[in-house]
Enzyme design. Structure first.
Site, short mmCIF file in Angstrom:
data_model
loop_
_atom_site.label_atom_id
_atom_site.label_comp_id
_atom_site.label_asym_id
_atom_site.label_seq_id
_atom_site.Cartn_x
_atom_site.Cartn_y
_atom_site.Cartn_z
N SER A 179 6.37 -8.99 4.85
CA SER A 179 7.85 -9.34 3.97
C SER A 179 8.57 -10.22 4.90
CB SER A 179 8.51 -7.76 3.94
OG SER A 179 9.84 -7.97 3.49
N TYR A 225 11.12 0.30 8.20
CA TYR A 225 10.34 -0.42 7.13
C TYR A 225 9.96 -1.92 7.74
CZ TYR A 225 9.14 -3.31 3.04
OH TYR A 225 8.61 -4.17 2.10
P1 NAD Z 1 5.02 -0.81 -5.21
O1 NAD Z 1 5.80 0.37 -5.54
O2 NAD Z 1 4.82 -1.52 -6.73
O3 NAD Z 1 4.15 -0.88 -4.58
C1 NAD Z 1 3.87 -0.24 -3.19
C2 NAD Z 1 2.52 0.88 -3.55
O4 NAD Z 1 2.37 1.56 -2.29
C3 NAD Z 1 2.95 2.09 -4.68
O5 NAD Z 1 2.54 1.87 -5.91
C4 NAD Z 1 1.93 3.28 -3.93
O6 NAD Z 1 0.59 3.22 -4.66
C5 NAD Z 1 1.61 2.58 -2.49
N1 NAD Z 1 1.73 3.59 -1.40
C6 NAD Z 1 2.99 4.01 -1.00
N2 NAD Z 1 2.75 5.12 -0.12
C7 NAD Z 1 1.52 5.29 -0.18
C8 NAD Z 1 0.37 6.05 0.50
N3 NAD Z 1 1.06 7.01 1.34
N4 NAD Z 1 -0.75 6.34 0.12
C9 NAD Z 1 -1.05 5.40 -0.70
N5 NAD Z 1 -0.34 4.50 -1.48
C10 NAD Z 1 0.93 4.39 -1.00
O7 NAD Z 1 6.15 -1.83 -4.74
P2 NAD Z 1 5.71 -3.55 -4.42
O8 NAD Z 1 6.91 -4.03 -4.29
O9 NAD Z 1 4.81 -4.24 -5.34
O10 NAD Z 1 5.15 -3.41 -2.99
C11 NAD Z 1 3.74 -3.86 -2.45
C12 NAD Z 1 3.95 -4.43 -0.97
O11 NAD Z 1 4.76 -5.57 -1.16
C13 NAD Z 1 4.43 -3.54 -0.07
O12 NAD Z 1 3.63 -3.75 0.85
C14 NAD Z 1 5.70 -3.98 0.00
O13 NAD Z 1 6.38 -3.57 1.44
C15 NAD Z 1 5.89 -5.38 -0.18
N6 NAD Z 1 7.01 -6.11 -0.07
C16 NAD Z 1 7.73 -5.87 -1.64
C17 NAD Z 1 8.96 -6.37 -1.71
C18 NAD Z 1 9.74 -6.44 -3.01
O14 NAD Z 1 10.84 -6.88 -3.03
N7 NAD Z 1 9.23 -5.67 -3.75
C19 NAD Z 1 9.21 -7.46 -0.61
C20 NAD Z 1 8.67 -7.78 0.46
C21 NAD Z 1 7.50 -6.98 0.50
#
Ligand code: NAD
Ligand code: MG
Length: 306
Positions: free
Chosen positions: A198, A211
């Site tokens: 991220s 985080y």
């Molecule tokens: P999202 O909520 O759609 O995806 C995160 C997923 O993590 C969840 O759907 C869930 O299935 C999984 N998860 C969480 N805890 C878990 C556990 N204990 N066991 C199994 N699965 C688990 O949100 P997203 O934003 O698409 O996140 C995907 C990635 O992108 C993550 O690594 C997040 O840190 C990263 N990210 C997101 C953003 C943003 O702004 N959305 C920015 C930077 C990085």
């Protein structure tokens, strides 16, 4: 994505277009869901490329495992991989079955095999089980995307419960070590590993220091492992998203009152949509990135990274 702009969002990712206006500014109403959050319950709906991502045969015959593949960025990656010709297994939490079923339908409608593997990655045995199930049901594994993560905002470090800190490290970084370790014996030369980090690894917001610390660790893990595995023909890279409209945000990932402004301070002036991340993962997964190793590809709407 919001139905009022269906025509814009159905423009595929290969069409010449202005990135500022490719998607309208998202001004999400304040909304709150329990963790992990369901994409099906979000307003507006994020765009995971279901109606827009056009494949060009870049991953034909590959077998992929995407953690957190039920929603958001992981779902967009799963959809894009399927459109590029890959069979895809997705892991997610049992409470997310509805979102997972939706993604599975898109994968099978794209003519590929979908495997659904619910399981909590904070349990060490689940980390190896999901790899073994992928291999037995898809007949192998060539692309591992470590994308699952927990993100909960707090007022201060003092108000961040110890249990949350432990779970965040378990889900985001310990699980990445464990899933990757279990996958290694199945990966052939040409295989790829892509880890989701991220922009907060470089610009840690105070409400998210647990985080953000895991995201910095993911960068270091990726760069270190990349050097170990490169001589074996296995490439490791990472993707660093900026602010993307996904279930992570309205399920306590941001203070609720900040949601309407989410992503607006980026140089592009809007939050990103999950499908705008997918081409970065496709590039790093496919053979065209053969000399790209240990890289973190920033997809941040212009937020600077080192
Ligand atoms: P999202 O909520 O759609 O995806 C995160 C997923 O993590 C969840 O759907 C869930 O299935 C999984 N998860 C969480 N805890 C878990 C556990 N204990 N066991 C199994 N699965 C688990 O949100 P997203 O934003 O698409 O996140 C995907 C990635 O992108 C993550 O690594 C997040 O840190 C990263 N990210 C997101 C953003 C943003 O702004 N959305 C920015 C930077 C990085
Ligand atoms: Mg989800």
């Amino acid at each position: 994505m919001a139905s009022e702009d269906a025509d814009t969002t159905r423009t595929d990712q290969l069409t010449f277009q202005n990135p500022v206006t490719r998607y309208p500014e998202v001004t999400p109403p304040e909304q709150e869901q329990p963790e992990p959050g369901l994409q099906a319950d979000m307003t507006p709906q994020p765009d995971i490329g279901e109606h827009s991502y056009r494949g060009t045969g870049r991953l034909v015959g590959r077998k992929a495992l995407v953690t957190g593949g039920d929603s958001g960025i992981g779902a967009a990656v799963a959809v894009a991989f399927a459109r590029e010709g890959a069979d895809v297994a997705i892991n997610y939490l049992p409470d997310e079955e509805e979102d997972a079923q939706h993604v599975a339908r898109i994968i099978t409608d794209s003519g590929r095999t979908a495997v659904l593997i619910p399981g909590d990655l904070t349990e060490a045995t689940v980390c190896s089980d999901i790899v073994e199930r992928t291999v037995s049901e898809l007949g192998g594994l060539d692309i591992l995307v470590n994308n699952a993560a927990k993100q909960v905002a707090n007022e201060s470090l003092e108000e961040t419960p110890d249990e949350q800190i432990v779970e965040t490290f378990e889900a985001n970084i310990l699980a990445m070590f464990r899933v990757t370790k279990a996958a290694l014996r199945h990966l052939q030369p040409g295989s790829t590993i892509i880890n989701t980090t991220s922009v907060v690894a470089y610009q840690p917001p105070p409400p998210l220091i647990d985080y953000a610390s895991t995201k910095a660790a993911i960068n270091t893990f990726s760069k270190g492992l990349a050097q170990e595995l490169a001589p074996k023909g296995i490439r490791v890279n990472a993707v660093a998203p900026g602010p993307i409209w996904t279930p992570l945000q309205p399920s306590h990932g941001q203070p609720t009152e900040d949601l309407p402004e989410f992503g607006k301070s980026t140089p592009l002036g809007r939050a990103g949509q999950p499908t705008e991340l997918a081409p970065a993962y496709v590039f790093l997964a496919s053979a065209e990135s053969s000399y790209v190793i240990g890289e973190t590809l920033a997809v941040t709407g212009g937020m600077p990274t080192p």
